[in-house]
Design a protein around this motif. Structure first.
Motif, PDB file in Angstrom:
ATOM      1  N   TRP A 187      68.460  31.213 -16.987  1.00  0.00           N
ATOM      2  CA  TRP A 187      67.698  32.108 -16.112  1.00  0.00           C
ATOM      3  C   TRP A 187      66.715  32.999 -16.867  1.00  0.00           C
ATOM      4  O   TRP A 187      65.915  33.709 -16.260  1.00  0.00           O
ATOM      5  CB  TRP A 187      68.662  32.939 -15.258  1.00  0.00           C
ATOM      6  CG  TRP A 187      69.052  32.196 -14.025  1.00  0.00           C
ATOM      7  CD1 TRP A 187      69.909  31.152 -13.929  1.00  0.00           C
ATOM      8  CD2 TRP A 187      68.551  32.429 -12.695  1.00  0.00           C
ATOM      9  NE1 TRP A 187      69.984  30.707 -12.627  1.00  0.00           N
ATOM     10  CE2 TRP A 187      69.161  31.480 -11.853  1.00  0.00           C
ATOM     11  CE3 TRP A 187      67.643  33.342 -12.137  1.00  0.00           C
ATOM     12  CZ2 TRP A 187      68.908  31.422 -10.478  1.00  0.00           C
ATOM     13  CZ3 TRP A 187      67.394  33.288 -10.779  1.00  0.00           C
ATOM     14  CH2 TRP A 187      68.018  32.327  -9.959  1.00  0.00           C
ATOM     15  N   LYS A 193      63.003  29.475 -13.060  1.00  0.00           N
ATOM     16  CA  LYS A 193      62.949  30.235 -11.805  1.00  0.00           C
ATOM     17  C   LYS A 193      61.887  29.663 -10.869  1.00  0.00           C
ATOM     18  O   LYS A 193      62.134  29.484  -9.674  1.00  0.00           O
ATOM     19  CB  LYS A 193      62.607  31.701 -12.097  1.00  0.00           C
ATOM     20  CG  LYS A 193      63.700  32.417 -12.849  1.00  0.00           C
ATOM     21  CD  LYS A 193      63.321  33.881 -12.980  1.00  0.00           C
ATOM     22  CE  LYS A 193      64.435  34.638 -13.673  1.00  0.00           C
ATOM     23  NZ  LYS A 193      64.170  36.058 -13.797  1.00  0.00           N
ATOM     24  N   TYR A 197      62.568  28.340  -7.178  1.00  0.00           N
ATOM     25  CA  TYR A 197      61.957  28.982  -6.005  1.00  0.00           C
ATOM     26  C   TYR A 197      61.173  27.964  -5.168  1.00  0.00           C
ATOM     27  O   TYR A 197      61.177  28.014  -3.941  1.00  0.00           O
ATOM     28  CB  TYR A 197      61.037  30.135  -6.419  1.00  0.00           C
ATOM     29  CG  TYR A 197      61.724  31.244  -7.180  1.00  0.00           C
ATOM     30  CD1 TYR A 197      63.121  31.348  -7.220  1.00  0.00           C
ATOM     31  CD2 TYR A 197      60.990  32.213  -7.875  1.00  0.00           C
ATOM     32  CE1 TYR A 197      63.745  32.358  -7.932  1.00  0.00           C
ATOM     33  CE2 TYR A 197      61.613  33.225  -8.574  1.00  0.00           C
ATOM     34  CZ  TYR A 197      62.984  33.298  -8.613  1.00  0.00           C
ATOM     35  OH  TYR A 197      63.601  34.293  -9.307  1.00  0.00           O
ATOM     36  N   LEU A 256      64.676  36.860  -7.559  1.00  0.00           N
ATOM     37  CA  LEU A 256      65.025  35.807  -6.594  1.00  0.00           C
ATOM     38  C   LEU A 256      64.712  36.276  -5.174  1.00  0.00           C
ATOM     39  O   LEU A 256      64.111  35.559  -4.365  1.00  0.00           O
ATOM     40  CB  LEU A 256      66.525  35.495  -6.746  1.00  0.00           C
ATOM     41  CG  LEU A 256      67.185  34.578  -5.720  1.00  0.00           C
ATOM     42  CD1 LEU A 256      66.668  33.148  -5.869  1.00  0.00           C
ATOM     43  CD2 LEU A 256      68.719  34.588  -5.891  1.00  0.00           C
TER      44      LEU A 256
END
Ligand code: GLC
Ligand code: CA
Length: 577
Positions: A187, A193, A197, A256
């Protein structure tokens, strides 16, 4: 996590009024006779769920997966495992559910992927590969005479055994907090990420209503991946302290939320092992005056469950501790956040066995139901809970399916435990108990399939099944229906403040739900012995629901006059303020 919270604006979102139901698709309903539950099977049972009163479904993973951890090891987030059907089945499920006013949240597994995911296949090709840093790779620790292994640190996997797996080809270890076929994503890498997403947006644009977010309290690891303190010189130390809700996690969580969730009007429920009521607001806080809010709409907290504490025998259920924990959560989130209420899921043994008494299944199931269901929050029912399904009695260690159970068997054997000791333990705690097929009727294979299912059946489907309980007005299923309707038709059961009563009583769990116009009193005896209830019952108003029937073992109760609460009883009172 630190996060300031004042004077939240209260709003009654749809998901606060909802009753949620969790489906483990592999064991729910099989429509094409391969012994495996499937997506068309969920569609076929939507009317059953609608009739029960469900308006929100959480569906466990049905994505492409080698099934090392039954779908929690995903090899393609945007493809459906053929066992379950196709993407167009999923689209049909979404629209068929929406037509019935049922919303759908999917499982979002983003702490790790499968080792067969193309990202990991690339990553393991070598140190120079552009995806190398998408996962957590480390060199072997220098071997010294004191060192027990040359693994990068001494962490034990949550599924037992080492948390590190050596890759001979690229000569490094990778980290896996769960099975070795579930490498942890890195992460710290912004590319990871962005890829996640993008995948999240793709699902949300298909029209789902949100996510249950798997293992999300584990995405941040303690900086530098240090070894855990190891006074007993164990090869691996089984503590989650350095990889669960550790400092620094908030930046990933808010990222997030901002980038993946916020553009959509959805509900999110985080699986939040290691999050306590005291630090819950950054996780679930509602919008405050500055417009700030927590990451998720709800979390599954773990404090009242003993998940992953698989090595401990569960001797007796401590009601005072249970009350203390749930009351702490109720109070901590009052006016500031929202609870997810649950007693079962696919990682837990059945609640009747864990918290009550399987020989008094009707009484146990209904008393537990009234107790947790009418607290403040959104109640989740796990498939089969509504008919009081119980644990299976396994007779041999080779009957277990779950990867975690099988690793535990190996570990405990190495520690010198006998097969009988291990069997005794797993018969209490195994995750397989809740993963056995749903009991629809007393026909062949419990009406789950017309062929032998992928996993054994609990033979008690002959007595415990949906068809039988639909006919019986005094069944567990019909008690759940009454509870759901009661909650749905009384706003004060959704908004009212929670107040514990009889705090120190070791048998009775009693509480009130208080709103400006109504006071509800929920009184349950969660023990196998009758108990005097030290309250002025006549002041509580009308008794609108109880679990005493003419055919259960308890005599029709004269509770109101004697104040003697039978074993595993439940009474719900209401009065106008
Ligand atoms: C979560 C899931 C569990 C799974 C694990 C790894 O705890 O609920 O079933 O095995 O994460 O994904
Ligand atoms: Ca099937």
């Amino acid at each position: 996590m630190k996060y300031p919270h004042h004077n939240p604006l209260k709003s009654l979102h749809w998901w606060k009024k909802a009753t949620a139901y969790q489906i483990y698709p592999r064991s729910f309903y099989d429509t094409n006779q391969d012994g495996i539950g499937d997506i068309p099977g969920i569609i076929e049972k939507l009317d059953y769920l609608r009739d029960l009163g469900i308006d929100l479904l959480w569906i466990c993973p049905f994505y492409q997966s080698p099934n090392d951890d039954n779908g929690y090891d995903i090899s393609d987030y945007q493809a459906i495992h053929p066992d379950f059907g196709t993407l167009s089945d999923v689209d049909n499920l979404i629209s068929a559910a929406h037509q019935r006013g049922i919303r759908i949240i999917l499982d979002l597994v983003i702490n790790h992927t499968s080792d067969e995911h193309p990202w990991f296949i690339e990553s393991r090709k070598g140190k120079e590969n552009p995806k190398r840093d998408w996962y957590i790779w480390r060199d072997a620790a220098p071997a010294t005479p004191q060192k027990i292994t040359d693994e990068p640190n001494n962490w034990e996997s949550i599924f037992h055994g080492s948390a590190w797996e050596y890759d001979a080809h690229s000569e490094q270890y990778y980290l896996h907090l769960f099975s070795k076929k579930q490498p942890d994503l890195n992460w710290e890498n912004p590319e990871v990420k962005q890829a996640l997403y993008g995948m999240i947006h793709w699902w949300l644009e298909r029209g789902i209503d949100g996510f249950r977010v798997d293992a999300i309290s584990h995405i941040q690891k303690k900086h530098g991946l240090p070894s855990l303190p190891n006074p007993n010189k164990q090869k691996h130390v089984s503590s989650f302290e350095y990889h669960m809700n550790v400092e620094g996690i908030e930046k990933h969580l808010f990222d997030l939320k901002e980038n993946a969730f916020s553009p959509f009007d959805i509900v999110t429920v985080g699986e939040a092992n290691g999050v306590s009521a005291e630090d819950a607001l950054p996780w679930v806080g509602e919008e405050d005056e500055q417009g700030k809010s927590g990451v998720f709409n709800m979390v599954f907290q773990f404090e009242h469950m003993t998940l992953w504490a698989e090595e401990e025998n569960r001797d007796s259920f401590n009601l005072i501790e249970f009350k203390t924990i749930l009351t702490r959560w109720q109070n901590a989130l009052e006016g500031k956040g929202w609870n997810a209420l649950y007693l079962e899921n696919h990682d837990q043994a059945r609640s009747i066995n864990t918290f009550a008494d399987k020989t008094q299944a009707y009484e146990s199931a209904t008393a537990l139901a009234a107790c947790y269901f009418l607290m403040k929050g959104t109640p989740f029912i796990y498939q089969g809970q509504e008919i009081g399904m119980t644990n299976h009695q396994f007779t041999s260690l080779n009957e277990f399916n779950d990867v975690s159970a099988n690793n535990l068997i190996k570990k405990l054997k190495e520690k010198g435990k006998t097969d009988a000791q291990i069997l005794h333990l797993l018969n209490q705690v195994s995750r397989d108990h809740s993963r056995l097929p749903m009991h629809w009727n007393d026909q062949a294979y419990a009406g789950f399939s017309t062929v032998s299912p992928w996993i054994r059946l609990n033979p008690n489907y002959l007595e415990i099944n949906v068809a039988q309980q639909q006919k019986d007005p005094d069944s567990i299923l019909n008690f759940y229906k009454k509870l759901i309707r009661l909650r749905k038709s009384n706003l004060s059961l959704i908004e009212g403040r929670y107040q514990l009563m009889l705090d120190d009583d070791p048998q009775i769990y009693a509480y009130q739900r208080i709103s400006s116009d109504m006071t509800w009193s929920i009184i349950t005896n969660l023990s196998g012995r009758e108990s005097k209830v030290d309250l002025d019952l006549s002041s509580l108003g009308e008794c609108v629901l109880n679990n005493q029937t003419t055919n259960n073992k308890n005599k029709k109760s004269d509770f109101l006059t004697s104040k003697i609460a039978p074993a595993y009883c439940a009474y719900v009172f209401v009065k106008k303020n």
